[in-house]
Design an enzyme around this catalytic site. Structure first.
Site, PDB file in Angstrom:
ATOM      1  N   ARG A  11       0.839  -1.193   0.000  1.00 21.86           N
ATOM      2  CA  ARG A  11       0.000   0.000   0.000  1.00 21.86           C
ATOM      3  C   ARG A  11       0.875   1.244   0.000  1.00 21.86           C
ATOM      4  O   ARG A  11       1.889   1.294   0.672  1.00 21.86           O
ATOM      5  CB  ARG A  11      -0.895   0.040   1.233  1.00 21.86           C
ATOM      6  CG  ARG A  11      -1.797   1.258   1.297  1.00 21.86           C
ATOM      7  CD  ARG A  11      -2.506   1.369   2.623  1.00 21.86           C
ATOM      8  NE  ARG A  11      -1.584   1.524   3.738  1.00 21.86           N
ATOM      9  CZ  ARG A  11      -0.979   2.660   4.074  1.00 21.86           C
ATOM     10  NH1 ARG A  11      -1.200   3.758   3.366  1.00 21.86           N
ATOM     11  NH2 ARG A  11      -0.157   2.715   5.093  1.00 21.86           N
ATOM     12  N   VAL A  12       0.454   2.225  -0.790  1.00 23.22           N
ATOM     13  CA  VAL A  12       1.025   3.569  -0.705  1.00 23.22           C
ATOM     14  C   VAL A  12      -0.131   4.516  -0.424  1.00 23.22           C
ATOM     15  O   VAL A  12      -1.288   4.216  -0.700  1.00 23.22           O
ATOM     16  CB  VAL A  12       1.794   3.990  -1.988  1.00 23.22           C
ATOM     17  CG1 VAL A  12       3.071   3.185  -2.135  1.00 23.22           C
ATOM     18  CG2 VAL A  12       0.934   3.867  -3.219  1.00 23.22           C
ATOM     19  N   SER A  13       0.199   5.680   0.141  1.00 20.60           N
ATOM     20  CA  SER A  13      -0.844   6.599   0.612  1.00 20.60           C
ATOM     21  C   SER A  13      -1.485   7.438  -0.471  1.00 20.60           C
ATOM     22  O   SER A  13      -2.619   7.867  -0.340  1.00 20.60           O
ATOM     23  CB  SER A  13      -0.265   7.526   1.675  1.00 20.60           C
ATOM     24  OG  SER A  13       0.184   6.763   2.762  1.00 20.60           O
ATOM     25  N   SER A  14      -0.758   7.728  -1.547  1.00 26.39           N
ATOM     26  CA  SER A  14      -1.336   8.604  -2.569  1.00 26.39           C
ATOM     27  C   SER A  14      -1.005   8.083  -3.952  1.00 26.39           C
ATOM     28  O   SER A  14      -0.074   7.305  -4.144  1.00 26.39           O
ATOM     29  CB  SER A  14      -0.815  10.032  -2.403  1.00 26.39           C
ATOM     30  OG  SER A  14       0.560  10.074  -2.689  1.00 26.39           O
ATOM     31  N   GLN A  17       2.614   8.259  -5.284  1.00 23.21           N
ATOM     32  CA  GLN A  17       3.644   7.345  -4.807  1.00 23.21           C
ATOM     33  C   GLN A  17       3.624   6.066  -5.625  1.00 23.21           C
ATOM     34  O   GLN A  17       2.625   5.732  -6.254  1.00 23.21           O
ATOM     35  CB  GLN A  17       3.422   7.040  -3.325  1.00 23.21           C
ATOM     36  CG  GLN A  17       3.587   8.248  -2.434  1.00 23.21           C
ATOM     37  CD  GLN A  17       3.268   7.920  -0.980  1.00 23.21           C
ATOM     38  OE1 GLN A  17       2.337   7.179  -0.701  1.00 23.21           O
ATOM     39  NE2 GLN A  17       4.043   8.494  -0.074  1.00 23.21           N
TER      40      GLN A  17
END
Length: 191
Positions: A11-14, A17
Site C-alpha cells: 500500500r502507498v498513501s497517494s 507514490q
C-alpha cells in the site's frame, strides 16, 4: 512452518507514490493485493479487506513494513485477530517479524504490548493536560454561536407573547432545541 500460500499486501498513501519497491520485495508471494489509499484506518481499504478474506488456514500474510498494514495499535490488533482466527501467520519483512516461528510470535507480542503501552501513556498525558487546562479556565468544545447580548435578546424574545420559537431559531441561526437550551441555561433564576 506454514505450508499454505504466501499472500502479499502492498500500500502507498497517494496516487503520486509508487508501489514498485514493495512489489519487488513481495515477489516471492503467490498472490499480491495492492492499493493506493491512505492508511489512517482499515476502513476504505478494499484490497486489504479482499486479502484478509482471501487468506486461508496455513497461509502466510506478508507486508514489507508494519505501517503499510496498520497505522494504529487498534487497527493492527483487529487485523491480527482476523489472521489468528483463520490460522494465518504474519511476516513483516523490514521489522523481521515472522509469526511462523516461536521467536517471531514473541517479538510481535512484545512490539504490540509496547505499542499499547505507548498509546495508554499518550491517553494519560492528554487527560492530565486537559485537566490542567480546565483548571486554568480553558473551555473545550465548539465556541458559542451567540454573544452575551444576543443571548439576552433571545431570552427577551422567548418571553415575548406571540413570538414563535421557530422564528427565534431562524433569526439567530440556531436550532429550536438550542433556543430552549439557551433559555433554560441563561434566564435569570427566580429566588
Amino acid at each position: 512452518m506454514a505450508t499454505g500460500m504466501r499472500i502479499g499486501y502492498a500500500r502507498v498513501s497517494s496516487s503520486g507514490q509508487r508501489l514498485d519497491v514493495q512489489l519487488d520485495r513481495l515477489s516471492d508471494c503467490n498472490r499480491i493485493f495492492h492499493e493506493k489509499v491512505s492508511g489512517k484506518s482499515t476502513k476504505g481499504r478494499p484490497e486489504l479487506q479482499s486479502a484478509l478474506d482471501f487468506v486461508r488456514d496455513g497461509d502466510v500474510f506478508v507486508v514489507t513494513k508494519l505501517d503499510r498494514l496498520a497505522r494504529s495499535v487498534v487497527d493492527l490488533a483487529g487485523i491480527v485477530q482476523k489472521l489468528e482466527a483463520k490460522k494465518v501467520d504474519l511476516v513483516v519483512l523490514d521489522q523481521g517479524i515472522d509469526t511462523t516461528t516461536m521467536y517471531g510470535r514473541l517479538q510481535f507480542n512484545i512490539l504490540a504490548a509496547i505499542g499499547e503501552f505507548e498509546r495508554e501513556l499518550i491517553k494519560e498525558r492528554s487527560t492530565e493536560g486537559r485537566i490542567k487546562a480546565i483548571a486554568r479556565g480553558v473551555k473545550f468544545g465548539a465556541r458559542p454561536k451567540l454573544k452575551k447580548q444576543e443571548i439576552q435578546d433571545l431570552i427577551r424574545d422567548f418571553e415575548a407573547p406571540g413570538c414563535s420559537k421557530t422564528e427565534i431559531a431562524e433569526h439567530y441561526g440556531i436550532s429550536r432545541s438550542s433556543v430552549y437550551r439557551l433559555y433554560t441555561e441563561s434566564r435569570p433564576q427566580s429566588v
